[in-house]
Design an enzyme around this catalytic site. Structure first.
Site, mmCIF file in Angstrom:
data_model
loop_
_atom_site.group_PDB
_atom_site.id
_atom_site.type_symbol
_atom_site.label_atom_id
_atom_site.label_comp_id
_atom_site.label_asym_id
_atom_site.label_seq_id
_atom_site.Cartn_x
_atom_site.Cartn_y
_atom_site.Cartn_z
ATOM 1 N N GLN B 129 -66.963 80.829 96.333
ATOM 2 C CA GLN B 129 -66.471 79.978 97.415
ATOM 3 C C GLN B 129 -67.663 79.463 98.215
ATOM 4 O O GLN B 129 -68.656 80.167 98.385
ATOM 5 C CB GLN B 129 -65.466 80.707 98.318
ATOM 6 C CG GLN B 129 -65.980 81.978 98.962
ATOM 7 C CD GLN B 129 -64.979 82.601 99.962
ATOM 8 O OE1 GLN B 129 -63.943 82.009 100.265
ATOM 9 N NE2 GLN B 129 -65.309 83.767 100.452
ATOM 10 N N TYR B 241 -61.800 88.242 111.956
ATOM 11 C CA TYR B 241 -62.504 86.983 111.734
ATOM 12 C C TYR B 241 -63.336 86.578 112.943
ATOM 13 O O TYR B 241 -64.294 85.817 112.805
ATOM 14 C CB TYR B 241 -61.533 85.895 111.271
ATOM 15 C CG TYR B 241 -61.259 86.030 109.799
ATOM 16 C CD1 TYR B 241 -62.175 85.561 108.860
ATOM 17 C CD2 TYR B 241 -60.137 86.695 109.328
ATOM 18 C CE1 TYR B 241 -61.962 85.731 107.497
ATOM 19 C CE2 TYR B 241 -59.917 86.869 107.973
ATOM 20 C CZ TYR B 241 -60.839 86.376 107.056
ATOM 21 O OH TYR B 241 -60.632 86.554 105.712
ATOM 22 N N GLN B 242 -62.974 87.074 114.116
ATOM 23 C CA GLN B 242 -63.848 86.861 115.277
ATOM 24 C C GLN B 242 -65.232 87.445 114.971
ATOM 25 O O GLN B 242 -66.260 86.823 115.202
ATOM 26 C CB GLN B 242 -63.268 87.538 116.522
ATOM 27 C CG GLN B 242 -64.223 87.509 117.722
ATOM 28 C CD GLN B 242 -63.561 87.112 119.022
ATOM 29 O OE1 GLN B 242 -62.347 86.989 119.100
ATOM 30 N NE2 GLN B 242 -64.350 86.873 120.046
ATOM 31 N N HIS B 396 -54.887 83.013 107.900
ATOM 32 C CA HIS B 396 -55.081 84.464 107.906
ATOM 33 C C HIS B 396 -54.172 85.161 108.919
ATOM 34 O O HIS B 396 -54.275 86.372 109.110
ATOM 35 C CB HIS B 396 -56.542 84.811 108.202
ATOM 36 C CG HIS B 396 -57.462 84.458 107.072
ATOM 37 N ND1 HIS B 396 -57.287 84.953 105.798
ATOM 38 C CD2 HIS B 396 -58.556 83.654 107.022
ATOM 39 C CE1 HIS B 396 -58.247 84.461 105.009
ATOM 40 N NE2 HIS B 396 -59.015 83.671 105.727
ATOM 41 N N HIS B 398 -50.788 86.757 110.543
ATOM 42 C CA HIS B 398 -49.591 87.459 110.077
ATOM 43 C C HIS B 398 -48.395 87.087 110.962
ATOM 44 O O HIS B 398 -48.565 86.568 112.067
ATOM 45 C CB HIS B 398 -49.826 88.969 110.082
ATOM 46 C CG HIS B 398 -50.758 89.419 108.990
ATOM 47 N ND1 HIS B 398 -51.014 90.730 108.709
ATOM 48 C CD2 HIS B 398 -51.510 88.707 108.107
ATOM 49 C CE1 HIS B 398 -51.863 90.827 107.699
ATOM 50 N NE2 HIS B 398 -52.186 89.612 107.315
ATOM 51 N N ASP B 416 -51.275 98.874 112.168
ATOM 52 C CA ASP B 416 -51.165 97.587 111.491
ATOM 53 C C ASP B 416 -51.740 97.779 110.087
ATOM 54 O O ASP B 416 -52.827 98.344 109.940
ATOM 55 C CB ASP B 416 -51.965 96.528 112.259
ATOM 56 C CG ASP B 416 -51.671 95.120 111.754
ATOM 57 O OD1 ASP B 416 -51.758 94.878 110.527
ATOM 58 O OD2 ASP B 416 -51.350 94.262 112.591
ATOM 59 N N ARG B 421 -56.162 94.040 100.323
ATOM 60 C CA ARG B 421 -57.371 93.512 99.696
ATOM 61 C C ARG B 421 -58.355 94.646 99.495
ATOM 62 O O ARG B 421 -58.428 95.555 100.326
ATOM 63 C CB ARG B 421 -58.003 92.478 100.639
ATOM 64 C CG ARG B 421 -59.236 91.811 100.095
ATOM 65 C CD ARG B 421 -59.831 90.836 101.106
ATOM 66 N NE ARG B 421 -60.844 90.029 100.443
ATOM 67 C CZ ARG B 421 -61.626 89.151 101.059
ATOM 68 N NH1 ARG B 421 -61.494 88.936 102.356
ATOM 69 N NH2 ARG B 421 -62.520 88.467 100.392
ATOM 70 N N GLU B 646 -56.971 128.161 115.822
ATOM 71 C CA GLU B 646 -55.584 128.488 115.467
ATOM 72 C C GLU B 646 -54.674 128.539 116.687
ATOM 73 O O GLU B 646 -53.868 129.457 116.840
ATOM 74 C CB GLU B 646 -55.510 129.799 114.693
ATOM 75 C CG GLU B 646 -56.189 129.720 113.347
ATOM 76 C CD GLU B 646 -55.697 130.765 112.369
ATOM 77 O OE1 GLU B 646 -54.834 131.573 112.748
ATOM 78 O OE2 GLU B 646 -56.160 130.754 111.225
#
Lengths: 720, 720
Positions: B129, B241-242, B396, B398, B416, B421, B646
Site C-alpha cells: 500500500q 490512528y491518532q 476505521h 466501529h 472493546d 487483525r 492467600e
C-alpha cells in the site's frame, strides 16, 4: 529471656554450632538493610492497624474465605508479627496487643468443638480444616515466644494452659488421624506440636512431634523427612505442595537445630531439609511453581513459605545464591534469620541461582520415577522442558504419568491446567477444590500424555496409582541433545507406554526444538489419544479441519472428555502442523503421526454448569482401532513479533519435514530445516549407557553409545 | 551543511525562534543522558549489523509481514538511523552505508510499477500500500538529509533525482487520490512530499504538501490540521490512528517551524499540533491506547510515533510533564529533539503527566459529539470510564455510538474487542484486516451499546454513519459524581437512544461505582439488546441460567450475532447480578432491567473458520417486543485477592439493591449498600445547566441544578 525461648526462633544455626542463645543485640546491630527495614515497616502498619481495630476473636463459623476464617488468619499473623516487633523494638504496645489477643483465645478456645463448616477434611476448631489450626499454632507460638518472658506469671499460665497446650494436644493426641500420617498436614501438626513443646519445655510434646504419638519413629517429623521427600528433596505431591509443606519443615528444623543441636537436623538424611529447599526453588519457571498436580498457577517464590525457607536455608549454608532468590522475592521474614540474610544481601553478597537441568528422583528411595527438568540456560525464564515421570502424589496427584510441559520467555507454552479451584473465594464452594478438579483437572485427557480408550490412567483411582511408580529409563542433562526417557506399564491394563522427550539445540535457531517420541503398545484394538494443551492464539494449520462453526458438540461422555468442546476434526496425509502465537513468539507443532490419525482441536469448558473452568485450547492426535501407535511430534518455537516496532520475523516455521522410521530396535527421526540441513535423532530401545548402536543414514554411518545418537547433516549437495 | 538541511530536522523550535541552523556541536555537548546514549548504542547495533549484512534492496514482492516488506522497512530505518549516527559521530561508515542503500534504491525505484501484492488499498511501489511508501520517504529524507552535504555531487544528484524526487512525485502528482484526501494516509504523503521539498529546495513540492496539489488550501497539510482534529486535538478515527497519524503531523510541523518560521505552525489553529500530542497521551490507560475503532490492543506510548511526538512536544513547550512520559517510554528518537529532551530528563526535570477527566469534542468544529474520559485519580492505571459519543471515524470507525469502556488497576474491565487483525502476520491474510473485522469487530453487538433488532447502527454502513454525529448533552468532569450524557437519534430508524454514564465516588468504597442509565425509545415492537463485554472469569450470578452445557448454539444469523456462542439464557425477577474476577479484584454488575428481560451469557468465536477471533465473554440484557426500554446497570469493583498471601477480602458485593423509578421527567436510581446506606442519583431529562429540579425521597428533599442530583442517605434508623 530463657535460653529455650531465645533459641526457638534463632537464625538457623549450622548444625555444629554450640547451643547458646543468640542475643537480640547481636541481630539488631547488623548492617541495616532496606529489605528488612521494609518488612518491619510493613509489620508495623499491619499490627498498628490491628491495635487500632481492637481485639477481634470471633466464634468460628465460616469456611475458607469467610469472615471468621479470614479474621483468625489475620490474628495469627498479628501474633507472629507483634511478637517479632516486640523483640525488635521493645515497644510495650506490641507485647500488650499480642497478649490481649492470646488471652481472648484463652477465653474462646477451650469452649470450641469441631468447626461448624467442616467438610470432607478433618475439622479444626478455629478453622474448617484442622490443617489451618496447625498453621495457626506454628505462627502463634513464634509470636508468643517473643513476649512470654515479659508477661506476668498468671497471664503466661493462662495462655500456656488454655491456648498453646490444648491446641498442641488437639493436634497431637486429639488428632491421631492427622499427626500420625505421612502427609503435609501431619508436618504442619508436628511443627505446631513440636514448637509448642520447645516453648513450654514439654519434652513429651516434642517427642511426639518428632517420633509420632507412640514415639516409635514410625510417624512424626523424622519419618516424614524419610518418606515425603525423595533423596533429591522432591516432594511426592509436586511443586505446589512442596512449597506449602516447606514452611513447617524448615521452621521446625530450625527450632530443632537450636534446641536439640545434637540431632544435627540439617545433616539428617544427607541434608534432606536443605535439598528440599533447593529443589523447591528449582521446580519453578520465572519464579512460578510448575503447576503439576493440584496446583494454583499463580503461586510463586513470593510466598510466606519461601521467605522462611530461603532465610533459613541461607542461615544454614551461607550459600550466596540464596540471596539472589531473596532479591527476586523482594521480601523476607521478620525473624533473626530474615534479618541476618537481608543484611548480607544489602552488602552485595548475592550470586545468581544456578538454574540448570535436574533429574529429581521420586519416591522415598528415589526408585519410583523422576521429575526431569531440561534447561538450556541458567535464565529463570529460559527454555524448560518438564517430563513428569513421577509417583502418583497421593490424593492431590493427577493422572498424568509421562506427561510433559514446556516453558520459555513467553511463559507456559505446553501447559498444565493445574487445579480447578478458586482459592479462598467463598462463592466458589468456599474456596475448596471444585467438582471439576476431579472430572477435568486431574483426568489424563487434561494432560499432555497418552490416553487409552478415553480412560484416565489407573482407571482414575489415585489409590491404585499410588501403588505404581514410573520408570525413569535414561536421561542426559547437558549438551546439545538433552533428553529424558520414561516408561510405564501399569497405567493401563495391557498397554505399555514409553516416551522419549528431547530438547535439541540447533545452530542458527535461537530456541531449542522439543522432540517427542511416544509408543503405546498393547494388543487388541484401542483408541489412542495424544493431547497437546497449549497457550496462544491459533495462526494456521495444514490440517483440513471440518469445523464446528455454528453448533458445537462435546468430545465424549466421561473422564474429562465431557468437558471438551470440539472446534474441529480433520485429517492430513503425512506430516501435519499447527502454528500458534503467544506473546512475541510463534510456535509450530509438527507431527508425524501414524497413518489414519485424526486430529481434533477442542477447548475446555463444556459441561461446566457453574463456570468453574478456564477455557483453554487443546490439539488431540487420535488413532482409533489399533493395537499399538507411535506418535512423533516436534515443538518448534520461532520468530518474533514486536508490537511496538510493528515488525515480524520468521512467522513461518523453519522445520519443513519430520520423518520417523523404525530401524531394527531404534526410532530414527529426521528433521529437515528450511535451509536444507537435516538433523537425525536416533533413540534405541536398549537404553543401557554402555550399549553401542549404529545406523546408516543416506550412506553416512551414525554410531553412538547409550540410548540417543545424533547426526547433523549439511544440505545435500552443499560443498562443505 | 546548508541552512536548509540543518533546519530540516532541528529540535522543534518555539515558533518565534529565529531561523538559523542548530549546529551539531550545540547538541552533542549537552549533558550526557542514559536514555539518549542507549538510543545511540541501539542504533549502532542495528546499523552496524546492517553494514555487516550488506546492502539488501530486493524487488518488491510480498505483502505485509513478508520478506521484501520487512526488508524495505528495515532499510528505511537504517537510512534514518545511519544518517543520525553520521551526524552524531561523524564516522564515515555510517555515511557510506546510507549512501550505498540510497544508490541501490536509485537503481531500483525508477523501474517499479504498482506493487504486485496490492490489495484493496492504493498500491505503493515498494510496499503493497502506498501508505508504507510515504512512511519510507519520511524516514529516508530524514536520514539522507544528514549525509547529503557529505556526498559527491554526482551521488547527490542521483539520489535526489532517482529516489527522493520521484518518490515525492509519485506520492503527490502521481497519487492525487491519496494526497488530496483528508485522511492520515494523506498526511503521511504530505509529510514525505513536504520534507522532500525542503530538502531539495523545491518550493513546489512544499506548497503542494501544505496546500494540496492545486495549492488552493482545500487539501494538504494545513487543511488536514483543520479537519482531522477536533478543537481539542482529538483525531476522528480514534486513539489508535491518532497515534499512527501523529508522526507525520509532528515531524512535518517541526520541519515547517524550522524552515518556514513565519507560518508559526505550532500556533496554527490555536496550537492544534500540541493539542493533538497531549490528547494522544490522554487517550491511554496504563500507557496503552484505548482500542476504540479499528485498533490493536497492544499499542502503547512505547511506539516510534510517540517518541517523536513527545520529543517534539517537549521541544516546543519545555513542559516538564512530557518528560515523565519519556521516562515511561524508556526510549526517545535519535534526532536533536530527542537528544535535548533526554538531557533535561537526565537532570531530573520530569513532572508527572496530569492524567484527568477530559471531554474531547469531536468533529472539525467540535460539534459532532465527544469522547469523554472520566478519571478519579491522576494515576495512569487508575479508574477510567470512557463514553464514546463521537463521530463515525471514517472507514476505521466501529458502530458503537454511546458505547462505554471501563479500566482500572487490573486493566480493561469493560472491554472493546478492537480490530480483528494480526498485524504483519503473513499467515493471517498478510497481516491485513480480517473478514471478521467487518463481520464481528465493528458490529454494534461487539460493543457496549444498545443494539436494536439485531442490526448494527446505521445498518452497518459507515458512510451513512459519517453523515451523523452524536449529541454530547452534558458532562461533569470533577467531584464525587462525574458523568457524561449523550444521545443519538440517527443510529436506528425511529429509535432514539439516550444514555447517562456516571462515575460515583462513595465514602468507604475504595473504587468508584459506574452507573449506566440507558433509554431506547421507539414505536412499534423492537428487540433491544444491551451487551456488556467484560474481562475476567465468572464467579457467580443470581440469574437462573439455562446453560448450553453439552451442545452450543449461536445467538443469531448476522450482524455479529453469528459469531456468538451461547453459554446460557436466563431470567431473574427484580435486580440481577453477575460477578466476575480479574487479577486481584472482583466486579459485580448489577442490573435493574425492564420486566421480562432475558439474559444471555455468550462468547465470541463462533463461525470463525480460520481461528481469527479471540474468545471473550459477553452478558446481554434483552427486551423483546417493546416500543421502548430503559436499562439501568451498575458496575461495582470490590474486594481483593492476594495469591501470594492467600487472602481474600470482600469477594461478595457491597451493593445489595438497585432500584430505578421515573419521577416526572427524571430518572431516579437508588443504590443500597450492605451497611444500609443509600445513594440516590437523579438524572433529569432537561439537561440545561441552569434548570432547577427537586424530588422527595423518603420524606427528604433533593434539590439540584443541572441534569444530575445526588443524595447520600444514612442507614434508616441510624442515630447520626
Amino acid at each position: 529471656m530463657t535460653q529455650m525461648l531465645a533459641l526457638l526462633l534463632a537464625s538457623a544455626a549450622v548444625p555444629a554450632a554450640p547451643a547458646h542463645p543468640l542475643p537480640v543485640a547481636a541481630t539488631t546491630t547488623q548492617a541495616p538493610s532496606p529489605l528488612f527495614a521494609a518488612e518491619v515497616e510493613r509489620a508495623k502498619r499491619d499490627v498498628d492497624a490491628s491495635i487500632r481495630a481492637g481485639v477481634n476473636v470471633p466464634v468460628p463459623k465460616d469456611p475458607g474465605g469467610g469472615l471468621t476464617h479470614e479474621q483468625h488468619k489475620r490474628n495469627y499473623r498479628t501474633i507472629f508479627e507483634g511478637g517479632q516487633l516486640y523483640r525488635l523494638t521493645g515497644e510495650a504496645r506490641y507485647r500488650d496487643h499480642v497478649r490481649a489477643l492470646l488471652l481472648a483465645y484463652a477465653d474462646l478456645y477451650p469452649k470450641l468443638g469441631p468447626h461448624p463448616a467442616a467438610s470432607n477434611q478433618v475439622p479444626g476448631r478455629l478453622f474448617w480444616q484442622s490443617l489451618n489450626d496447625s498453621v495457626f499454632l506454628v505462627n502463634a507460638v513464634q509470636g508468643y515466644a517473643e513476649i512470654r518472658d515479659a508477661l506476668p506469671a498468671a497471664d503466661r499460665q493462662r495462655i500456656d494452659d488454655q491456648v498453646i497446650r490444648p491446641m498442641a494436644r488437639f493436634l497431637s493426641d486429639g488428632s491421631p488421624e492427622v499427626i500420625n500420617r505421612i502427609h503435609n498436614h501431619a508436618t504442619w501438626a508436628a511443627a505446631g506440636v513440636g514448637l509448642s513443646g520447645y516453648l513450654l519445655g514439654d519434652r513429651d510434646l516434642v517427642d511426639k512431634a518428632l517420633l509420632g504419638l507412640d514415639k516409635s519413629g514410625k510417624a512424626g517429623f523424622l519419618r516424614q523427612l524419610d518418606l515425603l521427600f525423595s533423596p533429591d528433596g522432591y516432594y511426592a505431591e509436586g511443586p505446589y505442595y512442596q512449597r506449602y509443606a516447606l514452611q513447617p519443615f524448615v521452621v521446625f528444623a530450625a527450632a530443632i537445630a537450636a534446641n536439640d543441636p545434637d540431632r544435627k537436623i540439617f545433616d539428617y538424611r544427607d541434608g534432606i531439609v536443605l535439598k528440599a529447599i533447593r529443589t523447591a526453588i528449582d521446580v519453578t519457571h520465572d519464579g512460578y511453581f510448575l503447576p503439576i498436580n493440584d496446583a494454583m498457577p499463580d503461586k510463586s517464590l513470593r510466598t510466606e513459605e519461601l521467605y522462611h525457607a530461603v532465610a533459613i536455608g541461607y542461615g544454614a549454608t551461607k550459600d550466596p545464591t540464596f540471596l539472589s532468590i531473596a532479591n527476586w522475592q523482594g521480601r523476607t521474614v521478620l525473624t533473626p534469620a530474615g534479618q541476618a540474610m537481608a543484611a548480607d544481601l544489602a552488602v552485595g553478597k548475592a550470586k545468581p541461582w544456578p538454574f540448570g537441568s535436574r533429574l529429581l528422583s521420586d519416591g522415598p528411595e528415589g526408585k519410583n520415577g523422576a521429575l526431569v527438568l531440561l534447561r538450556t540456560k541458567a535464565d529463570p525464564k529460559g527454555p524448560l522442558l518438564v517430563a513428569k515421570n513421577s509417583v502418583q502424589g497421593m490424593g492431590h496427584g493427577h493422572f498424568d504419568r509421562l506427561g510433559w510441559l514446556y516453558y520459555d520467555e513467553t511463559g507456559a507454552v505446553v501447559t498444565d491446567y493445574g487445579a480447578a479451584r478458586f482459592l479462598n473465594v467463598e462463592a466458589k464452594r468456599g474456596g475448596r477444590y471444585l467438582p471439576e478438579n476431579d472430572s477435568w483437572a486431574s483426568a489424563t485427557i487434561a494432560h499432555n500424555t497418552l490416553v487409552v480408550d478415553e480412560q484416565s490412567q489407573f482407571a482414575g483411582n489415585w489409590k491404585t496409582g499410588e501403588k505404581f511408580g514410573t520408570r525413569q529409563i535414561a536421561a542426559s542433562l547437558d549438551g546439545p541433545t538433552r533428553y529424558s526417557i520414561g516408561a510405564i506399564d501399569s497405567a493401563y491394563k495391557d498397554v505399555r507406554i514409553r516416551r522419549a522427550l528431547l530438547l535439541i539445540s540447533v545452530d542458527g535457531l535461537s530456541n531449542p526444538l522439543a522432540l517427542d517420541i511416544l509408543h503405546g503398545t498393547g494388543s487388541g484394538r484401542h483408541v489412542y489419544d495424544l493431547p497437546l494443551h497449549f497457550s496462544g492464539h491459533i495462526i494456521d494449520s495444514d490440517i483440513m479441519f471440518d469445523r464446528e462453526l455454528a453448533e458445537r458438540r462435546v468430545l465424549g461422555k466421561a473422564n474429562g472428555y465431557q468437558h471438551l468442546w470440539v472446534d474441529g476434526e480433520g485429517t492430513k496425509a503425512g506430516k501435519a502442523r499447527l502454528t500458534w502465537m503467544q506473546g512475541s513468539r510463534f510456535y509450530s507443532y509438527h507431527m508425524a503421526p501414524p497413518a489414519g490419525t485424526r486430529f481434533f482441536v477442542a477447548e475446555s469448558g463444556a459441561n461446566d454448569p457453574d463456570f468453574n473452568l478456564r477455557r483453554e485450547p487443546v490439539l488431540i492426535q487420535r488413532v482409533d482401532g489399533a493395537a499399538a501407535a507411535t506418535f512423533v511430534s516436534l515443538l518448534e518455537p520461532h520468530g518474533a513479533y514486536d508490537a511496538s516496532a510493528e515488525t515480524v520475523v520468521a512467522s513461518s516455521a523453519r522445520v519443513t519435514a519430520l520423518e520417523h522410521r523404525r530401524e531394527k530396535d531404534i526410532d530414527l527421526v529426521l528433521i529437515t530445516l528450511v535451509d536444507g540441513r537435516r538433523i537425525a535423532i536416533a533413540v534405541a530401545d536398549d537404553a543401557a549407557a554402555d550399549a553401542t548402536h549404529s545406523l546408516t543414514i543416506d550412506g553416512r554411518t551414525l554410531a553412538w553409545n547409550g540410548p540417543v545418537g545424533r547426526l547433523d547433516i549439511a544440505k545435500t549437495g552443499a560443498k562443505k
